[in-house]
Design a protein around this motif. Structure first.
Motif, mmCIF file in Angstrom:
data_model
loop_
_atom_site.group_PDB
_atom_site.id
_atom_site.type_symbol
_atom_site.label_atom_id
_atom_site.label_comp_id
_atom_site.label_asym_id
_atom_site.label_seq_id
_atom_site.Cartn_x
_atom_site.Cartn_y
_atom_site.Cartn_z
ATOM 1 N N GLU A 69 0.830 -1.210 0.000
ATOM 2 C CA GLU A 69 0.000 0.000 0.000
ATOM 3 C C GLU A 69 0.859 1.252 0.000
ATOM 4 N N ALA A 70 1.909 1.245 0.834
ATOM 5 C CA ALA A 70 2.795 2.406 0.918
ATOM 6 C C ALA A 70 3.602 2.570 -0.363
ATOM 7 N N GLU A 71 4.119 1.462 -0.882
ATOM 8 C CA GLU A 71 4.915 1.523 -2.105
ATOM 9 C C GLU A 71 4.062 2.006 -3.274
ATOM 10 N N ARG A 72 2.828 1.538 -3.375
ATOM 11 C CA ARG A 72 1.971 1.980 -4.474
ATOM 12 C C ARG A 72 1.655 3.470 -4.359
ATOM 13 N N PHE A 73 1.368 3.948 -3.155
ATOM 14 C CA PHE A 73 1.091 5.373 -2.973
ATOM 15 C C PHE A 73 2.261 6.198 -3.491
ATOM 16 N N ARG A 74 3.474 5.788 -3.128
ATOM 17 C CA ARG A 74 4.658 6.533 -3.575
ATOM 18 C C ARG A 74 4.808 6.465 -5.090
ATOM 19 N N ARG A 75 4.579 5.294 -5.668
ATOM 20 C CA ARG A 75 4.735 5.147 -7.115
ATOM 21 C C ARG A 75 3.683 5.953 -7.881
ATOM 22 N N VAL A 76 2.442 5.904 -7.429
ATOM 23 C CA VAL A 76 1.389 6.657 -8.113
ATOM 24 C C VAL A 76 1.656 8.153 -7.996
ATOM 25 N N LEU A 77 2.153 8.576 -6.844
ATOM 26 C CA LEU A 77 2.501 9.980 -6.666
ATOM 27 C C LEU A 77 3.587 10.380 -7.668
ATOM 28 N N ASP A 78 4.591 9.514 -7.832
ATOM 29 C CA ASP A 78 5.667 9.775 -8.788
ATOM 30 C C ASP A 78 5.144 9.836 -10.225
ATOM 31 N N GLU A 79 4.236 8.914 -10.561
ATOM 32 C CA GLU A 79 3.824 8.755 -11.953
ATOM 33 C C GLU A 79 2.714 9.718 -12.371
ATOM 34 N N ARG A 80 1.793 10.043 -11.469
ATOM 35 C CA ARG A 80 0.597 10.794 -11.857
ATOM 36 C C ARG A 80 0.503 12.197 -11.284
ATOM 37 N N TYR A 81 1.103 12.417 -10.128
ATOM 38 C CA TYR A 81 0.777 13.623 -9.389
ATOM 39 C C TYR A 81 1.422 14.876 -9.976
ATOM 40 N N GLU A 82 0.626 15.930 -10.039
ATOM 41 C CA GLU A 82 1.101 17.271 -10.358
ATOM 42 C C GLU A 82 0.389 18.239 -9.424
ATOM 43 N N PRO A 83 1.115 19.110 -8.743
ATOM 44 C CA PRO A 83 0.446 20.079 -7.878
ATOM 45 C C PRO A 83 -0.281 21.116 -8.710
ATOM 46 N N PRO A 84 -1.305 21.749 -8.172
ATOM 47 C CA PRO A 84 -1.975 22.831 -8.896
ATOM 48 C C PRO A 84 -0.955 23.889 -9.319
ATOM 49 N N ALA A 85 -1.020 24.292 -10.568
ATOM 50 C CA ALA A 85 0.017 25.175 -11.119
ATOM 51 C C ALA A 85 0.074 26.526 -10.426
ATOM 52 N N HIS A 86 -1.041 27.009 -9.844
ATOM 53 C CA HIS A 86 -1.057 28.331 -9.228
ATOM 54 C C HIS A 86 -0.475 28.336 -7.822
ATOM 55 N N LYS A 87 -0.145 27.158 -7.291
ATOM 56 C CA LYS A 87 0.433 27.066 -5.951
ATOM 57 C C LYS A 87 1.926 27.382 -6.035
#
Length: 559
Positions: free
Chosen positions: A259-277
């Motif tokens: 569960e922890a490893e997948r969270f980290r991997r999905v964050l790496d692969e998909r996540y982008e912070p809102p551009a205005h932040k």
């Protein structure tokens, strides 16, 4: 007929019925010279130099001895009989008949002291036979390793090894083995059955990994779990839900639980912070989850949200075992559900995970970085220039005042967006994490967002498309939102053409997206048309292979 009653990753509780026999797993079969006095229908008979698996009126010959070396002259071709396939390791390019209901690794004892071979063999066999077949490993289990073996995907065990070792004076308990002399075989048998009962309890609770972490005490078991986590991530992740119960990470190895490893991997692969932040504020984690519900994080929020500059601030929590958790994702599992010992000391693995993930986040190019981590700031020194705001306790009045001032100073002169746009881009970030960029953009096209975090509603005109809620821990879609999911061909379950009365059962599934995990949002279609939206009750591959149990818990159906 096999029905899976409960799951905890690869560990499961099954009920198997054949003819007049019912087998409930996980189970420890009795090895005996005579038929059991308690009238058990499934056991292992040892008589006349033979070891025979007895299932009701059927008998299946296994290796004559518990220990038959790989180098022995016994033939390795699998033997198939009446739904039971008996094979021996090593095996190469074998085919399992389609009518197989139970696979027996007849010489499984050879795997006991070879962690790498044990992990490799179980993964290969389970991948080969799929989800609709029971796996029996005779002669390998004892009270200390049965949780790990069940966690790897073995369904059936026996008491042959505990009996044999006990007659030699070796006492086996869940915590390990101790030589005490005399015949302790009965005690060993009691211990392994008691431990199997605990496996059932932890599996029903969805927390089998915690029991495994408690039990891996011997060098060979520690090695097996390390190999399993390193080599078997994809195998484990397939059965790892996107929702789950609260759990504890009490050991170093638990940093690598899927569960922890997948969270980290999905964050790496998909996540982008809102551009205005443009201002990154790093915050410590809290004991209470989700973080935003804790008194500590409410105090942080009060210090940050003292003016319209708060739309520029991106709050990110620094934590183990997940590394970093953006504020808008703190309702997602497992960020919402883990516990970890807090001592102020960080292990090398934790430091490496946090620094790597924060370094990647910084690549999005924030204008200012503020650390409100206190002493934990030491973990991330050198990654970027930052303003430190803690003076002693992060929630002390002076620390909170420093945080408020630092945010105001950093935001001076920056162009602000409105709160409407802030909500919209925050939800887009959530959707990217949940579904991926393409689906997020499709869902957000011509959509606006209302509500207050963590209750954000996504609307297109007067139609609601979905809603983020902490109770669900992700965005739940309406039928209108599901239509967009279907157009993107993502998380689709194709059903037979029939009128669905309630939930969708596995027997009614034609095919399913293999990326679907238990807890995922899925769209149910028939002949290309949307029929329903709901929550996956099993993985996509299970939906295709199993014939019993609910596949999708339906929330809305088309008329």
């Amino acid at each position: 007929m096999l029905e899976v009653l409960a799951r905890s990753q690869r560990g499961r509780i099954c009920e198997f019925k054949a003819k007049n026999v019912t087998i409930r797993t996980p189970a420890v079969l009795k090895v005996t010279d005579d038929p059991p006095a308690d009238g058990e229908d499934v056991f292992v008979s040892v008589s006349n130099g033979r070891r025979t698996l007895v299932i009701g009126d059927d008998r299946f010959e296994m290796d004559r001895k518990l220990r038959t070396a790989v180098s022995s002259d016994i033939r390795n071709e699998p033997v198939n009989d009446n739904g039971v396939c008996i094979l021996r390791v090593p095996f190469e390019n074998i085919e399992i008949p389609e009518n197989t209901e139970l696979v027996v690794i007849s010489n499984a004892f050879e795997l006991r002291k070879d962690p790498r071979k044990m992990v490799d063999t179980i993964i290969r066999i389970r991948n080969m036979i799929g989800h609709n077949v029971l796996l029996y490993a005779p002669g390998i289990a004892d009270p200390s390793n049965i949780p790990l073996l069940a966690y790897m995907g073995v369904d059936l065990f026996d008491d042959s090894f505990p009996v044999s070792a006990g007659r030699s004076g070796m006492l086996y308990i869940p915590e390990g083995e101790v030589f005490i002399g005399g015949d302790v075989s009965e005690n060993n048998c009691l211990e392994i059955r008691n431990e199997c009962s605990k496996v059932v309890i932890f599996t029903e609770a969805g927390r089998l990994r915690e029991l495994v972490d408690q039990r891996v005490s011997s060098p060979s078991l520690v090695a097996a779990l390390r190999v399993f986590d390193r080599m078997g991530y994809e195998y484990q992740e397939e059965m790892c839900g996107t929702v789950g119960p609260r759990f504890s990470c009490n050991t170093t190895q638990s940093l690598l639980r899927p569960e922890a490893e997948r969270f980290r991997r999905v964050l790496d692969e998909r996540y982008e912070p809102p551009a205005h932040k443009r201002i990154l504020v790093l915050l410590p984690c809290s004991a209470k989850k989700p973080y935003h519900t804790s008194k500590t994080h409410r105090a942080f929020g009060d210090a940050i949200r003292t003016g319209d500059h708060d739309v520029l601030v991106h709050e990110v929590i620094v934590t183990s075992p997940l590394g970093i958790v953006p504020r808008e994702l703190d309702v997602f599992f497992p960020a919402s559900s883990y516990d970890i010992p807090v001592t102020g000391e960080w292990k090398c693995q934790e430091k490496e995970i946090i620094r790597r993930m924060l370094k990647k986040l910084l690549e999005f190019g924030y204008d200012h970085v503020i650390s409100h981590l206190g002493d934990t700031t030491e973990l991330i020194r050198g990654l970027t220039d930052m303003t430190e705001t803690c003076t002693g306790d992060p929630v002390s009045s002076i620390s909170l005042k420093n945080l408020e001032s630092a945010v105001r100073d950093a935001s001076a002169g920056m162009e602000r967006c409105g709160y409407h746009e802030d909500r919209r881009e925050n939800l887009r970030s959530v959707l990217r994490f949940q579904f991926g960029r393409d689906v997020a953009d499709a869902l957000m096209e011509n959509s606006d967002v209302t509500g207050k975090f963590p209750y954000w509603k996504m609307n297109s005109g007067k139609q609601q498309l979905g809603m983020l809620t902490p109770e669900r821990g992700m965005v739940s879609l309406t039928l209108e939102g599901a239509e967009r999911l279907v157009k993107m061909n993502r998380n689709i379950v194709e059903m037979l053409d029939f009128e669905m009365k309630g939930n969708l059962f596995a027997v009614g599934v034609v095919k399913a997206d293999h990326s679907i995990r238990l807890g995922d949002e899925v769209a149910v279609t028939s002949n290309g048309c949307l029929k329903a939206i709901g929550v996956a009750a099993m993985s996509g591959k299970e939906m295709e292979e199993l014939r019993r149990s609910i596949a999708v818990k339906i929330r809305h159906k088309t008329k």
